[in-house]
Design a protein around this motif. Structure first.
Motif, short mmCIF file in Angstrom:
data_model
loop_
_atom_site.label_atom_id
_atom_site.label_comp_id
_atom_site.label_asym_id
_atom_site.label_seq_id
_atom_site.Cartn_x
_atom_site.Cartn_y
_atom_site.Cartn_z
N THR A 91 0.86 -1.18 0.00
CA THR A 91 0.00 0.00 0.00
C THR A 91 0.90 1.24 0.00
OG1 THR A 91 -0.07 0.19 2.41
CG2 THR A 91 -1.70 -1.26 1.38
N GLN A 94 2.67 1.51 3.25
CA GLN A 94 3.76 0.53 3.40
C GLN A 94 4.97 0.94 2.58
OE1 GLN A 94 1.81 -3.10 2.22
NE2 GLN A 94 0.51 -3.16 4.05
N ASN A 322 -2.60 -4.71 12.85
CA ASN A 322 -3.88 -4.42 12.22
C ASN A 322 -3.84 -3.06 11.53
OD1 ASN A 322 -6.63 -4.15 11.59
ND2 ASN A 322 -7.19 -5.37 13.35
N ASP A 323 -4.07 -3.05 10.23
CA ASP A 323 -4.05 -1.81 9.46
C ASP A 323 -5.28 -0.95 9.67
OD1 ASP A 323 -1.57 -2.19 8.32
OD2 ASP A 323 -2.37 -3.37 6.66
N GLU A 325 -6.26 0.40 12.24
CA GLU A 325 -5.90 1.44 13.20
C GLU A 325 -6.63 1.37 14.53
OE1 GLU A 325 -3.58 3.65 13.07
OE2 GLU A 325 -2.94 3.57 10.99
N ARG A 418 2.07 1.68 16.05
CA ARG A 418 1.29 1.40 14.85
C ARG A 418 2.06 1.85 13.60
NH1 ARG A 418 -3.84 -0.03 16.37
NH2 ARG A 418 -4.55 0.69 18.42
N ASN A 419 1.44 1.63 12.46
CA ASN A 419 2.01 2.06 11.18
C ASN A 419 3.41 1.47 10.96
OD1 ASN A 419 -0.27 3.74 10.68
ND2 ASN A 419 0.61 5.27 12.05
N THR A 421 3.55 -1.80 9.41
CA THR A 421 3.31 -2.92 8.50
C THR A 421 4.07 -2.74 7.20
OG1 THR A 421 1.09 -3.23 9.41
CG2 THR A 421 1.55 -4.26 7.29
N ASN A 424 1.19 -7.16 3.73
CA ASN A 424 0.06 -7.97 4.19
C ASN A 424 -0.39 -8.80 3.00
OD1 ASN A 424 -2.41 -9.03 5.03
ND2 ASN A 424 -2.94 -7.21 6.22
#
Length: 517
Positions: A91, A94, A322-323, A325, A418-419, A421, A424
C-alpha cells in the motif's frame, strides 16, 4: 469477583471510568457510578479486568482509541494516487515506511527443496506432535538430527543424512504424560523436553546415543505452547517459554550444573499462541535480549525486554498488526518468524494469521529498542550477559508494578506502536478455525522467504519481496500437517521435514543438484 460482558455499554462505561480514575477525577467517577448504578472502580482491579474466557476488556485506553480514530480520519482525507496501485503488493503507507527506513527485502534465493522422500521412523500409527532441527555435537562428532515428540510418549531422534533412528526413548515424562515440545541446543549434546503437564526436563546424549536426565522443573502449570533459547555463553542460556497458564517466562539455564534460575515472568491478558526471541543490536554493538509474543483474540504483539539485574520481564510496548488502526481483535497470530533484510540492525517479524479460508502473512518492522528505552546498558565481561544499567526512570514508567506480574488494570497504559506494517499478503494456504498455522523462515540459512504448511497437505514458499508463491513439487500429505522443520546439512543443502496430522507420515524434502526456475 469477575465481570460479565454485557455488551457495548459495559465496555464504554469501563473506558470512561478508567479515564476518570487515571486522571484522578474521583468525585466525577463517583457521580458517574451513581448515574449508571454500577461500582465501576472495583471492576478496574487487576483481577477483574478479564471477562469471560479470559478475554481482555480494557487493552486500550479511551485516549488511545480516540487518538487512533483521529489519525485514521486524517489519513483517509489525504489524496492518494492509486492509478498504478493495482499490481503493487504494498500500500502507499507501506511503501512510505519501506522508503523512510531504507528497507531492502531480499528476494527468494535458489535452489530450494524439490525432491521428496519418506522417512520410516517406525512410528506406526503414532502422531508426531512436535519436531525440531538440531545441529548437535555428540562425542566430538557433528550430527544433523530431527527430534520428534510422539503421541505414543516416545522421544525420537533421526539422523537426517542416513534417515535412520539414532535414539528412541519412551516415557521420558512418565507413563501418563505425553511429550509436547522437544528442542536441542545447537553445538551441544543437550536436549530440553516439555510434557503436557508443563514440566521441562534437561537431558544429555552420550556417544552411544543413550539419554540421561540431568534436571527438571515445573516450567508452567499447564502445557507449554512454545519454547526457545537465547545463547549467553557456552554454559548459560536464557530459556523463554509461553504456556497455557497465560504466562510468558524467562529462566537462565546452566547446562553444566543443570540449574534453572527464574529471571522473570509476565501474565498475558489471553493465552499465548507464538513467540520469537533474539538479541537486538544497537549502533554501539550492544545487544538487548528481547521477546515478542502473539496471543489469542488480539492482533497486538507484546514486546518484552529481559531485565536480569532486577529479575523482571518488562513489556515495553505492543506492536499492532492491524491496518484498520482502531480494531485489535478481528484476527490473531498463530505463528511467528524473524525475516531478513540487508541491514543487520533492522529486524522484520513475519506472522501467519488465523484468517480463513486462507492464512494471511503480515510482516512488520520492529522499532529500534534503543529508541524505545532511550538508555544504555552495561556489559558484564565476567558473565558475558546483559546487565541493565540505571534506567529506572524510563523502565519504571514501563514496569507498571513492582512485581513481575504486570497489572491488568494498567494494561491500557502500555503504548501501542502502529504504522509498522511492511506487507500484508494472501498465502493461498487453506486453513479453517481449527488449524494450527505453521510458517518457518529461511533467514537462519542466510536466505529470504518463508515456507507455509497448508491444510491441503502442500508446502508453499512465499517470496516476501514480491509476494510470489511457489509450491513444492512431489507427493503431498493427505490433509493438514501437524509440524514442520527446516534445516541445512553440509554437503546436502536445505532440507524440510514435514509430519502429517492425518496420514501420520514423515516426509523429507531435499534439493536436486540444479537450480530451479
Amino acid at each position: 469477583m469477575t465481570l460479565e460482558q454485557n455488551g457495548l455499554d459495559d465496555h464504554i462505561q469501563l473506558l470512561v471510568a478508567q479515564y476518570l480514575q487515571a486522571n484522578r477525577h474521583t468525585k466525577t467517577l463517583k457521580q458517574f457510578e451513581i448515574e449508571v448504578d454500577r461500582p465501576l472502580s472495583s471492576h478496574l482491579a487487576a483481577e477483574d479486568v478479564c471477562g469471560v474466557g479470559g478475554k481482555a476488556i480494557l487493552e486500550e485506553s479511551l485516549e488511545s482509541i480516540i487518538r487512533d480514530r483521529m489519525n485514521f480520519i486524517k489519513a483517509g482525507s489525504t489524496e492518494r494516487d492509486i492509478s498504478n496501485f493495482s499490481n503493487e503488493i504494498h500500500t502507499p503507507a507501506q511503501k512510505a515506511l519501506i522508503e523512510k527506513n531504507g528497507l531492502e527485502i531480499l528476494k527468494w534465493t535458489l535452489p530450494y527443496p524439490n525432491r521428496v522422500g519418506q522417512i520410516d521412523a517406525g512410528n506406526g500409527n503414532s502422531l508426531v506432535i512436535h519436531s525440531s532441527f538440531v545441529k548437535m555435537k555428540i562425542a566430538s562428532q557433528t550430527v544433523f538430527v530431527a527430534l520428534f515428540s510422539m503421541s505414543n510418549k516416545t522421544l525420537l531422534m533421526i539422523d537426517l543424512i542416513t534417515k535412520t533412528p539414532l535414539m528412541t526413548y519412551s516415557n521420558l515424562h512418565g507413563n501418563s504424560v505425553v511429550g509436547r515440545i522437544a528442542i536441542g541446543i545447537d553445538g551441544t549434546n543437550f536436549i530440553i523436553s516439555c510434557g503436557m503437564d508443563g514440566k521441562a526436563i534437561l537431558c544429555s546424549i552420550d556417544g552411544n546415543y543413550q539419554l540421561e536426565k540431568i534436571s527438571e522443573i515445573q516450567l508452567h502449570q499447564r502445557l507449554v505452547t512454545s519454547l526457545k533459547y537465547l545463547y549467553i555463553n557456552d554454559e548459560e542460556y536464557y530459556l523463554c517459554s509461553i504456556g497455557w497458564d497465560f504466562k510468558v517466562k524467562v529462566h537462565k539455564l546452566n547446562v553444566k550444573n543443570g540449574t534453572w534460575e527464574v529471571i522473570g515472568y509476565n501474565r498475558l491478558l489471553t493465552n499465548g499462541t507464538c513467540m520469537e526471541t533474539f538479541w537486538f543490536p544497537t549502533f554501539n554493538n550492544i545487544k538487548y535480549p528481547l521477546i515478542i509474543v502473539g496471543r489469542l483474540d488480539s492482533s497486538l504483539l507484546s514486546y518484552f525486554i529481559i531485565d536480569e539485574r532486577d529479575k523482571k520481564l518488562i513489556q515495553i510496548c505492543s506492536l499492532s498488526l492491524n491496518d484498520s488502526e482502531f480494531n485489535n481483535h478481528s484476527f490473531h497470530p498463530t505463528s511467528m518468524v524473524i525475516t531478513k533484510t540487508t541491514d543487520n540492525n533492522k529486524f522484520l517479524i513475519t506472522v501467519g494469521t488465523n484468517h480463513i479460508p486462507y492464512m494471511r502473512i503480515i510482516t512488520i518492522l520492529l522499532p529500534d529498542i534503543q529508541e524505545l528505552i532511550n538508555e544504555n546498558p552495561i556489559i558484564s565481561n565476567e558473565q558475558n550477559s546483559i546487565i541493565m544499567a540505571d534506567i529506572s526512570k524510563k523502565l519504571s514508567q514501563i514496569a507498571l508494578t513492582s512485581s513481575n506480574e504486570q497489572s491488568f488494570a494498567n494494561a491500557s497504559s502500555i503504548p501501542i506502536i502502529r504504522n509498522i506494517t511492511v506487507s500484508n499478503l494472501n498465502s493461498l494456504s487453506p486453513q479453517d478455525k481449527y488449524s494450527n498455522g505453521i510458517i518457518i523462515s529461511r533467514s537462519s540459512l542466510g536466505k529470504n522467504g518463508i515456507y507455509i504448511a497448508g491444510d491441503d497437505g502442500k508446502i508453499r514458499g512465499l517470496d516476501l519481496k514480491d509476494g510470489h508463491i511457489i509450491e513444492l513439487k512431489g507427493k503431498t500429505h493427505e490433509g493438514r500437517m501437524k509440524s514442520m522443520l527446516l534445516g541445512e546439512i553440509d554437503g546436502i543443502g536445505e532440507i524440510i521435514v514435514s509430519c502429517g496430522a492425518i496420514d501420520k507420515t514423515i516426509k523429507i524434502w531435499e534439493c536436486d543438484s540444479f537450480e530451479l526456475n
